[in-house]
Design a protein around this motif. Sequence first.
Motif, short mmCIF file in Angstrom:
data_model
loop_
_atom_site.label_atom_id
_atom_site.label_comp_id
_atom_site.label_asym_id
_atom_site.label_seq_id
_atom_site.Cartn_x
_atom_site.Cartn_y
_atom_site.Cartn_z
N VAL A 167 -7.49 2.67 -6.97
CA VAL A 167 -6.26 3.60 -7.41
C VAL A 167 -4.96 2.67 -7.86
O VAL A 167 -5.24 1.54 -7.13
CB VAL A 167 -5.76 4.30 -6.45
CG1 VAL A 167 -7.31 5.32 -5.97
CG2 VAL A 167 -5.42 3.47 -5.01
N TYR A 175 -4.00 9.80 -5.07
CA TYR A 175 -5.05 9.67 -4.44
C TYR A 175 -5.59 11.02 -3.42
O TYR A 175 -6.24 11.85 -3.63
CB TYR A 175 -5.68 8.14 -4.04
CG TYR A 175 -7.31 8.37 -3.82
CD1 TYR A 175 -8.10 8.43 -4.60
CD2 TYR A 175 -8.08 8.66 -2.55
CE1 TYR A 175 -9.65 8.91 -5.12
CE2 TYR A 175 -8.83 8.60 -2.08
CZ TYR A 175 -9.97 8.68 -3.36
OH TYR A 175 -11.31 8.81 -3.17
N LEU A 214 -11.35 -1.95 4.88
CA LEU A 214 -12.02 -1.26 3.48
C LEU A 214 -13.57 -0.29 4.03
O LEU A 214 -14.22 -0.11 3.57
CB LEU A 214 -12.14 -1.63 2.27
CG LEU A 214 -10.28 -1.74 2.30
CD1 LEU A 214 -10.08 -2.59 0.88
CD2 LEU A 214 -9.87 -0.87 2.56
N VAL A 252 -10.35 2.50 0.23
CA VAL A 252 -9.68 2.81 -1.30
C VAL A 252 -8.45 1.56 -1.11
O VAL A 252 -7.50 1.26 -0.28
CB VAL A 252 -8.58 3.87 -1.15
CG1 VAL A 252 -7.42 4.02 -3.09
CG2 VAL A 252 -9.17 5.59 -0.53
N PHE A 276 -7.38 2.70 3.49
CA PHE A 276 -6.14 2.30 2.16
C PHE A 276 -5.22 1.09 2.50
O PHE A 276 -4.53 0.91 3.53
CB PHE A 276 -4.65 2.75 2.10
CG PHE A 276 -4.66 4.86 1.50
CD1 PHE A 276 -5.66 5.20 0.41
CD2 PHE A 276 -5.41 5.94 2.49
CE1 PHE A 276 -5.88 6.49 0.06
CE2 PHE A 276 -6.18 7.39 2.01
CZ PHE A 276 -6.42 7.29 0.77
N THR A 335 1.06 -1.46 -0.29
CA THR A 335 0.52 0.16 0.21
C THR A 335 1.07 1.18 0.03
O THR A 335 0.31 2.29 -1.01
CB THR A 335 -1.16 0.06 1.35
OG1 THR A 335 -1.68 -1.36 1.10
CG2 THR A 335 -2.00 1.83 1.03
N HIS A 344 -14.65 5.08 3.91
CA HIS A 344 -14.05 5.57 2.46
C HIS A 344 -12.98 4.89 2.60
O HIS A 344 -11.82 5.37 2.66
CB HIS A 344 -14.25 6.25 1.97
CG HIS A 344 -13.48 6.87 0.08
ND1 HIS A 344 -14.58 7.12 -0.17
CD2 HIS A 344 -12.85 7.18 -0.15
CE1 HIS A 344 -14.12 7.09 -1.36
NE2 HIS A 344 -13.39 6.93 -1.83
N ARG A 384 -11.41 -5.23 -4.38
CA ARG A 384 -11.28 -4.64 -4.59
C ARG A 384 -12.95 -4.31 -5.09
O ARG A 384 -13.70 -3.14 -5.00
CB ARG A 384 -11.19 -4.06 -6.44
CG ARG A 384 -9.63 -4.51 -6.46
CD ARG A 384 -8.89 -4.50 -8.32
NE ARG A 384 -9.44 -6.07 -8.52
CZ ARG A 384 -8.88 -6.91 -8.76
NH1 ARG A 384 -7.78 -7.05 -8.14
NH2 ARG A 384 -8.90 -8.07 -9.46
N LEU A 390 -10.80 7.37 6.26
CA LEU A 390 -10.29 7.01 5.23
C LEU A 390 -9.19 5.31 5.77
O LEU A 390 -8.44 6.32 5.93
CB LEU A 390 -9.87 7.92 4.55
CG LEU A 390 -8.72 8.22 3.32
CD1 LEU A 390 -10.12 8.18 2.26
CD2 LEU A 390 -8.40 9.35 3.27
N ALA A 443 -14.32 -1.77 -1.22
CA ALA A 443 -13.63 -0.55 -2.01
C ALA A 443 -14.28 0.20 -2.49
O ALA A 443 -15.47 -0.58 -3.22
CB ALA A 443 -11.76 -0.90 -2.27
N ASP A 444 -14.44 1.32 -1.92
CA ASP A 444 -15.20 2.69 -2.76
C ASP A 444 -14.63 3.25 -4.04
O ASP A 444 -15.51 3.77 -4.35
CB ASP A 444 -15.59 3.85 -1.48
CG ASP A 444 -16.77 3.34 -0.32
OD1 ASP A 444 -17.72 2.86 -0.76
OD2 ASP A 444 -16.31 3.07 0.58
N ARG A 445 -13.42 2.52 -3.95
CA ARG A 445 -12.68 3.63 -4.88
C ARG A 445 -11.41 2.10 -5.57
O ARG A 445 -10.36 1.77 -3.91
CB ARG A 445 -11.87 5.49 -4.72
CG ARG A 445 -11.10 5.63 -5.65
CD ARG A 445 -12.08 6.07 -6.70
NE ARG A 445 -11.27 6.86 -8.15
CZ ARG A 445 -10.80 8.11 -8.10
NH1 ARG A 445 -11.55 8.63 -6.86
NH2 ARG A 445 -10.32 8.43 -8.89
#
Length: 401
Positions: A382, A393, A358, A365, A348, A139, A363, A375, A346, A378-380
């Motif tokens: 990257v 990000y 996550l 990531v 990661f 990460t 949120h 994946r 938040l 997650a909300d996003r």
Amino acid sequence: ISIVSPPESGRARLDCALSPLRESPVPRKVRRLKPASPERCSASPSFTMGAAPVVGSSLMYALRITQPEACCLKPEAAVCEAKRSRRCYNLPCRPYSGGDRELRSLRLVTSGRLLLSTEHSGTKNGLTFDLGAFDLDGTVLRRNLKITNGTIAALQSLRERGMRLVVATGRRFEEAREHAGRLGFADQDPLICYGGSMVRRLNGDTLLHRTLPGSLGIEALEWAAERDLHARVFLDGRIISSPDTPAALDHLRRSARRYADPNVTVVDSPADWLREGEKEPTKLVVVDRPDGIQDWLGEAQTAFAGRLFVTRSLPHYVEIGSLQGTKASALGFLCERWGIEPERVLAFGDADNDIDMLRFAGHGVAVGGMTGEVREAADRVVPGVDEDGVAGYVETLLGGS
């Protein structure tokens, strides 16, 4: 939607009750908020499943539902979904009996998200988050153990905006502290280490330490030994290892420093060592080739379902901890301590042991994402760590180019 789990139900029973929702095509998140109380569990304006008493040690979960269209789920459909869950949960359900006015009060917005409250919709210092959680390996930490200047600068920018930051890693404390120092963390900052089984400040003060029951640790180690798998027992500051296997030689020696660690003691049988010493380990690790893990990981998760948390942290690493020894649980502990709601977190991460974190965070990531499950949680998503996904990000989050 608030879901209250009585302490006697256990995590496994709650997971079973929520499985129809998890399997549905509607995006969702389920995360632990905080210990429930009768005052916080008022009657729902929609429908209620179950009539279990709410006690101080109950767990409250928030279920965020995103509808594919800007329309409310009809009460009949909600009751149908509840009835599906009864097959697992075996609790009665009561249909919604309110009117259109109450339905409109749910404040459905054009994006399709049901706003459970507006308490956390505002910003502080220009951000909608109060806490940032960062996994290390894969990460912000590359395979060669490099942390880029861009990543260090990104975390510092978040600090300057007033966010609290925390490292959440499967590594033991001694290793986590070293890398956290490189990321700008100070003595009083807590670290989530051992996959969530421990929360400890950089100065060594322990805030939380969850261990496995010795009997379960012995059972898991014997299960691994029967399959000729390399296993390691992690105690606070000490590692008890089984003899090397080809997989262990292949993957552990890639990090010569870790392999030559003076705190590692090799024994013929970690299970016997644990039985004789009557110790409660912080976590266990099983090492195998990545393609080999695919053959037995599901079997291990089934064998210890509802008793131990079994997850993959690296392609060749499987971690085994207590059911509460997760990153999400440790984050929940810090949120309660600091008065931060999960919606303002938040997070990661990149691996399977980050999935619960996550989902917990307001949120999540995925940085590259080791598996499709990561994946999906997650909300996003990257770019990966080698492409400085976290730094990019954060720069976008702060309004950079």
